[in-house]
Design a protein around this motif. Structure first.
Motif, PDB file in Angstrom:
ATOM      1  N   GLY A 306       0.712  -0.350   0.070  1.00  0.00           N
ATOM      2  CA  GLY A 306       0.216  -0.121  -0.089  1.00  0.00           C
ATOM      3  C   GLY A 306       0.882   1.472   0.025  1.00  0.00           C
ATOM      4  O   GLY A 306       1.421   1.456  -1.198  1.00  0.00           O
ATOM      5  N   CYS A 307       0.267   2.335   1.011  1.00  0.00           N
ATOM      6  CA  CYS A 307       0.849   3.229   0.472  1.00  0.00           C
ATOM      7  C   CYS A 307       2.302   3.676   1.565  1.00  0.00           C
ATOM      8  O   CYS A 307       2.515   2.508   2.867  1.00  0.00           O
ATOM      9  N   PRO A 308       3.597   3.733   0.476  1.00  0.00           N
ATOM     10  CA  PRO A 308       5.085   3.338   1.691  1.00  0.00           C
ATOM     11  C   PRO A 308       5.002   3.756   3.155  1.00  0.00           C
ATOM     12  O   PRO A 308       5.898   3.252   3.569  1.00  0.00           O
ATOM     13  N   ARG A 312       4.344   4.370   9.294  1.00  0.00           N
ATOM     14  CA  ARG A 312       4.942   5.370  10.497  1.00  0.00           C
ATOM     15  C   ARG A 312       3.966   6.466  10.299  1.00  0.00           C
ATOM     16  O   ARG A 312       3.973   7.454  11.575  1.00  0.00           O
ATOM     17  N   CYS A 313       2.569   6.605  10.069  1.00  0.00           N
ATOM     18  CA  CYS A 313       1.341   7.429   9.656  1.00  0.00           C
ATOM     19  C   CYS A 313       0.499   7.709  10.734  1.00  0.00           C
ATOM     20  O   CYS A 313       0.241   5.857  10.861  1.00  0.00           O
ATOM     21  N   PRO A 314       1.007   8.340  11.543  1.00  0.00           N
ATOM     22  CA  PRO A 314      -0.634   8.112  12.257  1.00  0.00           C
ATOM     23  C   PRO A 314      -1.356   8.014  12.288  1.00  0.00           C
ATOM     24  O   PRO A 314      -3.086   8.104  12.525  1.00  0.00           O
ATOM     25  N   ARG A 319      -7.124   0.754   4.341  1.00  0.00           N
ATOM     26  CA  ARG A 319      -7.239   1.563   3.034  1.00  0.00           C
ATOM     27  C   ARG A 319      -5.415   1.640   3.005  1.00  0.00           C
ATOM     28  O   ARG A 319      -5.092   1.635   1.221  1.00  0.00           O
ATOM     29  N   CYS A 320      -4.813   2.587   3.790  1.00  0.00           N
ATOM     30  CA  CYS A 320      -3.627   2.731   3.539  1.00  0.00           C
ATOM     31  C   CYS A 320      -2.760   1.747   3.234  1.00  0.00           C
ATOM     32  O   CYS A 320      -2.253   1.679   3.119  1.00  0.00           O
ATOM     33  N   ALA A 321      -2.902   0.593   4.039  1.00  0.00           N
ATOM     34  CA  ALA A 321      -1.832  -0.813   3.799  1.00  0.00           C
ATOM     35  C   ALA A 321      -2.111  -1.668   2.754  1.00  0.00           C
ATOM     36  O   ALA A 321      -1.488  -2.088   2.328  1.00  0.00           O
ATOM     37  N   LYS A 324      -2.113   1.537  -2.790  1.00  0.00           N
ATOM     38  CA  LYS A 324      -0.818   2.519  -3.303  1.00  0.00           C
ATOM     39  C   LYS A 324      -1.403   4.240  -3.520  1.00  0.00           C
ATOM     40  O   LYS A 324      -2.084   4.292  -4.809  1.00  0.00           O
ATOM     41  N   PRO A 325      -1.746   5.565  -2.580  1.00  0.00           N
ATOM     42  CA  PRO A 325      -1.687   6.218  -3.308  1.00  0.00           C
ATOM     43  C   PRO A 325      -1.105   6.499  -3.946  1.00  0.00           C
ATOM     44  O   PRO A 325      -0.321   7.141  -4.410  1.00  0.00           O
ATOM     45  N   LEU A 326      -1.817   7.344  -5.428  1.00  0.00           N
ATOM     46  CA  LEU A 326      -0.804   8.189  -5.902  1.00  0.00           C
ATOM     47  C   LEU A 326      -0.783   9.315  -6.419  1.00  0.00           C
ATOM     48  O   LEU A 326      -1.339   9.822  -5.574  1.00  0.00           O
TER      49      LEU A 326
HETATM   50  S1  SF4 Z   1      -2.574   7.406   1.895  1.00  0.00           S
HETATM   51 FE1  SF4 Z   1      -2.191   6.558   4.438  1.00  0.00          FE
HETATM   52  S2  SF4 Z   1      -0.573   5.629   5.449  1.00  0.00           S
HETATM   53 FE2  SF4 Z   1      -0.264   7.189   3.242  1.00  0.00          FE
HETATM   54  S3  SF4 Z   1       0.125   8.839   3.969  1.00  0.00           S
HETATM   55 FE3  SF4 Z   1      -2.165   9.452   3.403  1.00  0.00          FE
HETATM   56  S4  SF4 Z   1      -3.276   9.125   5.148  1.00  0.00           S
HETATM   57 FE4  SF4 Z   1      -0.477   8.196   5.630  1.00  0.00          FE
END
Ligand code: SF4
Length: 359
Positions: A306-308, A312-314, A319-321, A324-326
């Protein structure tokens, strides 16, 4: 992104660099994606700041742009000269003159046994040697080296370069250990300017210097840039240094941009939790949370799903795991790779991030 900029001078397109590495002697080679597809442009006379922690890929990008490494795929176009996985010797020779590096350690970069004048003149001698060699065969083969040292022309050019970086001409007779750290970095800048490059690649140019000296060297770099219309690629782990110097900023994490845009957008309207954490580290009064940059950056040999940034992201959720967000455009000259960028964005029109440097 290039449409947003006038006079694009450097265009980096989907640049990737993989290395094959073994975790141990008997293991199969695994692919380490040091640079995982980055694109950006730099306008002529502008400064693009690459910021990220150690291991983010920023130094690899600099090597790819300078030609010290070949990309796995993608390309770099510099003033119409195209460099991909292959490049001709003549194009590489052009790049050698057009781009010069200024490195982190001003003492390690200078030969301690050479006088400052010879250090600054060395690139001129090497260039003259290459020109002579091309016309007269290989001088190393017949032992005939061109006599280039200590000519009046070199002495005049060295004096000009010393003056350009704020040092007196008599510094040419000194040795590196007779100079302070800031003076040594001025010498390194003078040497980088000797071949009249059009681009300087500044790799952590002040991180080895006392804070009190950093502003002097950064201001010198700004003055030289304005006088010679130079284009800068600046690499730093310190967002305050990058914000002080840059017209555009790219925030790197595991070889990918988390956020990219104009300095004003990235610093005053950070839309990625990682950018906000880097701002918090540089400006403790920002009100942003810097806890997320504690701990280690994940190994690029085993990147997260997912999102790299999600481990570490609060703000991470399921969905983030998984997804992967573009990198997507949020506004003029502003892109971020976060599913929730619109709700993450924080406006800090009067951020004080560069105050420690500008003071
Ligand atoms: S996509 Fe999710 S994990 Fe990635 S930076 Fe945004 S909130 Fe954080």
């Amino acid at each position: 992104m290039s449409n947003e900029l006038k006079n694009t001078f450097i265009e980096v397109s989907d640049l990737k660099k993989d290395y094959q590495v073994r975790r141990h002697f008997l293991a199969r080679p695994a692919t380490l994606a040091a640079v995982a597809g980055v694109s950006f442009t730099i306008e002529q006379g502008g400064t693009f700041g690459l910021v990220g922690e150690s291991g983010s890929g920023k130094s690899t990008i600099a090597k790819l742009i300078m030609g010290a490494e070949r990309p796995t795929s993608g390309q770099v176009v510099i003033d119409g000269h195209r460099f991909g996985a292959q490049a001709s010797a003549s194009e590489d020779a052009w790049r050698y003159r057009a781009l010069q590096p200024v490195l982190q350690d001003p003492y390690g970069a200078l030969n301690p046994r050479m006088k400052i004048g010879n250090i600054i003149a060395e690139p001129l001698r090497i260039q003259r040697w290459k020109q002579w060699s091309r016309h007269a065969g290989n001088p190393a083969a017949d032992g005939a080296a061109p006599a280039l040292a200590n000519s009046d022309a070199y002495a005049r050019r060295v004096a000009e370069l010393l003056e350009l970086v704020g040092l007196r001409a008599d510094y040419a007779e000194r040795l590196p250990n007779e100079l302070s750290g800031g003076q040594r970095q001025r010498v390194a800048i003078a040497r980088a300017l000797a071949l009249e490059p059009r681009i300087l690649v500044l790799d952590e140019p002040v991180s080895a210097l006392d804070v009190s000296i950093q502003a002097q060297v950064l201001n010198l770099l700004k003055d030289v840039q304005a006088e010679l219309n130079l284009t800068y690629l600046l690499i730093s782990h310190d967002l305050a240094v990058v914000a002080y110097m840059s017209t555009q900023i790219g925030v790197l994490y595991l070889g990918q941009f988390m956020e990219i845009g104009s300095k004003e957008q990235v610093v005053n309207r950070p839309a990625h939790p990682y950018t906000q954490a880097l701002i918090a580290v540089s400006d403790p009064d920002s009100g942003l949370d810097d806890d997320v940059v504690t701990g280690e950056i994940p190994s690029p040999l085993n990147p997260p799903s997912g999102c790299p940034f999600h481990p570490r992201c609060p703000r991470a959720d399921s969905r983030c795991a998984e997804s992967k967000p573009l990198l997507r455009q949020l506004g003029p000259a502003h892109w971020a790779a976060c599913h929730y960028a619109e709700s993450v964005v924080q406006v800090h029109e009067n951020t004080d991030i560069v105050s420690a440097i500008a003071a």
